[in-house]
Scaffold this active site. Structure first.
Site: not given
Length: 568
Positions: A423, A431, A440, A467
């Protein structure tokens, strides 16, 4: 947008608003519009055609702005917490608070201000006192010390705190917690993603979608009011009191009126109904229902009621009835029509068979041409159905199939199978601070490192979701899996991808949990994923940017440590 003509006006530098990102919009009691942006705090007065930056404050990012009950304006951001009394701004000393970068503000009663932070630290409460301002640090729910995305109050005066692990509520004496297990779309809340209605309903924005929530007392023993029908009219006939009546096709409309004689507060009663036993209920505050143009068949109208926040009970009113079909839908008429139809169909079949032979040769030719096109299209579709489009790794479907296959192989050969759950640390904050396009791009770079490390034909690197990534290592012991996981962690760390919103490091890091399936241990895919997931969360709770191997003793120790931390 102007309601009169629907026109939209864009505000920018010509109107004095030099910023592009507006994080909070707030009207105060003087009808001034405050805007917290990445370039400072701005204000505008009616008719709101120009904005002015508050020059007394730094021109950096402000996340939140709020007005206290005593009229004080509060603003918080990267530069700390500021308040404005009688037009004079001042900065509260950061050393008296849990953190510096303020992400959320909640205005309570009596001038109290609740403060949440972007890089962890929990929630502080600021109360006016004779000596100035009293700061109560760390008054959040035990276990909630991470990011605070919003602080706001509902119609009942309860404080709602949005975090990366669900929402917490404070009623003045105790904390409650709600997350995905209570119906929340996702545990990770959005920045200032909160709105409250006057009826107690609140709306919460999360990274998994929008949720609507209306609390009710838990374990309530009170009964909801009983519903009774006061009038039942079928067509133009009053049928109140009839039991399972039958009506002709012309009487295909129903009007039902109902009431709750036992309700203490009639205005607080909410009804729901369904017709013919459908699974879905329709809620309404009306006490009259009308159904027109009902088709022939057997029906059952059910109506239930509740008042306040109580649960729906089964004190329902029911009215079963039947609408008979018209003569042209009777069995004998339908049989005649069926015989006539069969005769017509038989004639048409003979004619079409002759025509079909002529078409068959043409269709064979067309099919041969299209077959090659379909083969190419199917091959491309098959590739897309097994691949994650963003990272190029295997998708969740392929991961599930591969894990079932390797667990089955393990039971036959006793060769161990190891699973890595990976993770990205504080990806939501990434973000929020750098944008989804940058997020991304980072995910794709992490995927390249995993593909490079999982290079055996029997290995599989997949995007598990969001993620989160997973790596299946066939015929691999826990020790070897831990070595590869550490290589993956170091490889991501070595990329030195900037991540200034992370509380772990100034660059991108990952947390990894490992579980190994073997005879006598975790033998099923579900058990293996659950064990690796627990190890992953243990790595995140223990500081992130680390590798944790799932063992019975390690998981038990981590759960004991979590309980001790939550209940000191």
């Amino acid at each position: 947008m102007r309601p009169v003509d629907g026109s939209v006006t864009w505000f920018g530098e010509k109107q004095g608003l030099s910023a592009k990102d507006a994080y909070t919009l707030r009207f105060d009691r003087l009808h001034r519009l405050w805007v917290a942006t990445e370039a400072g705090l701005f204000v505008s007065t009616a008719p709101y055609e120009r904005f002015s930056r508050i020059t007394e404050l730094p021109a950096n990012r402000f996340w939140a702005v709020a007005e206290a009950s005593d009229g004080t304006i509060w603003a918080g951001g990267d530069g700390g917490l500021f308040d404005c009394v009688n037009g004079v701004w001042k900065n509260l000393p950061a050393d008296g608070m849990s953190n510096k970068e303020v992400s959320a503000l909640g205005a309570g009663a009596d001038g109290i201000m609740w403060v949440g932070y972007r890089l962890g630290g929990g929630i502080d409460r600021l109360q006016p006192s004779a000596g100035g301002m009293k700061i109560d640090k760390g008054i959040q729910r035990p276990g909630t010390t991470g990011l605070i995305y919003f602080l706001d109050f509902d119609a009942q005066g309860r404080l709602w705190a949005g975090t990366e692990r669900g929402v917490d509520t404070w009623d003045g004496s105790r904390w409650d917690h709600y997350d995905i297990r209570d119906g929340l779309s996702w545990d990770d809340c959005d920045l200032h993603g909160f709105a409250a209605e006057a009826n107690g309903t609140v709306w919460i924005g999360t990274s998994g979608g929008l949720s609507s929530f209306k609390s009710h007392p838990r374990n309530s023993l009170e009964m909801s009011p009983e519903v009774v029908f006061t009038h039942l009219i079928m067509g133009r006939t009053d049928v109140s009191g009839l039991s399972n009546p039958h009506f002709g096709a012309s009487s295909n409309s129903l009007t039902a009126k109902y009431a709750t004689p036992g309700a203490q507060k009639q205005t607080a009663v909410l009804f729901r109904y369904r017709l013919n036993g459908a699974e879905a209920w329709t809620e309404t505050t009306e006490r009259k229902l009308q159904f027109a143009q009902l088709a022939p068949g057997a029906y059952r109208l059910q109506v239930e009621a509740k008042d306040g926040d109580r649960d729906w009970k089964k004190n329902r009113a029911e009215f079963p009835f039947v609408i008979l079909p018209p003569w042209y839908l009777s069995w004998w008429f339908l049989c005649i029509c069926a015989l006539m139809l069969c005769s017509v169909v038989a004639t048409m079949i003979r004619w079409r068979m002759a025509h079909a032979k002529n078409r068959e040769r043409e269709l064979v030719r067309i099919v041969d041409e299209k077959t090659q096109e379909l083969l190419k299209a199917n091959q491309e579709l098959q590739r897309l159905s097994f691949t994650d489009t963003l990272t190029g790794l295997a998708n969740r479907r392929v991961f599930n199939l591969k894990l079932e296959e390797e667990c089955a192989r393990m039971t036959r050969t006793t060769a161990p199978v190891s699973l890595l759950m990976l993770d990205v640390d504080h990806f939501k904050a990434l973000n929020d601070s750098q944008g989804h396009q940058q997020g991304d791009k980072y995910l794709a770079l992490v995927a390249l490192e995993l593909k490079r490390l999982a290079k055996r034909q029997t290995d599989l690197a997949a995007r598990y979701g969001g993620e989160e990534f997973a790596v299946i290592l066939a015929d691999t012991s826990a020790e070897s899996a831990e070595q590869l996981a550490e290589c993956a962690r170091l490889a991501v760390e070595t990329l030195q991808l900037p991540h200034h919103a992370s509380s772990v490091a100034p660059f991108l890091t990952v947390s990894i949990g490992i579980a190994t399936a073997s005879i006598g241990g975790w033998m099923t895919p579900d058990a293996l994923v659950a064990a690796a997931d627990k190890a992953l969360y243990a790595a995140k709770r223990n500081g992130r940017n680390r590798v944790v191997v799932a063992t019975g003793e390690a998981i038990l120790a981590d759960e004991i440590n979590l309980i001790q931390t939550s209940f000191p």
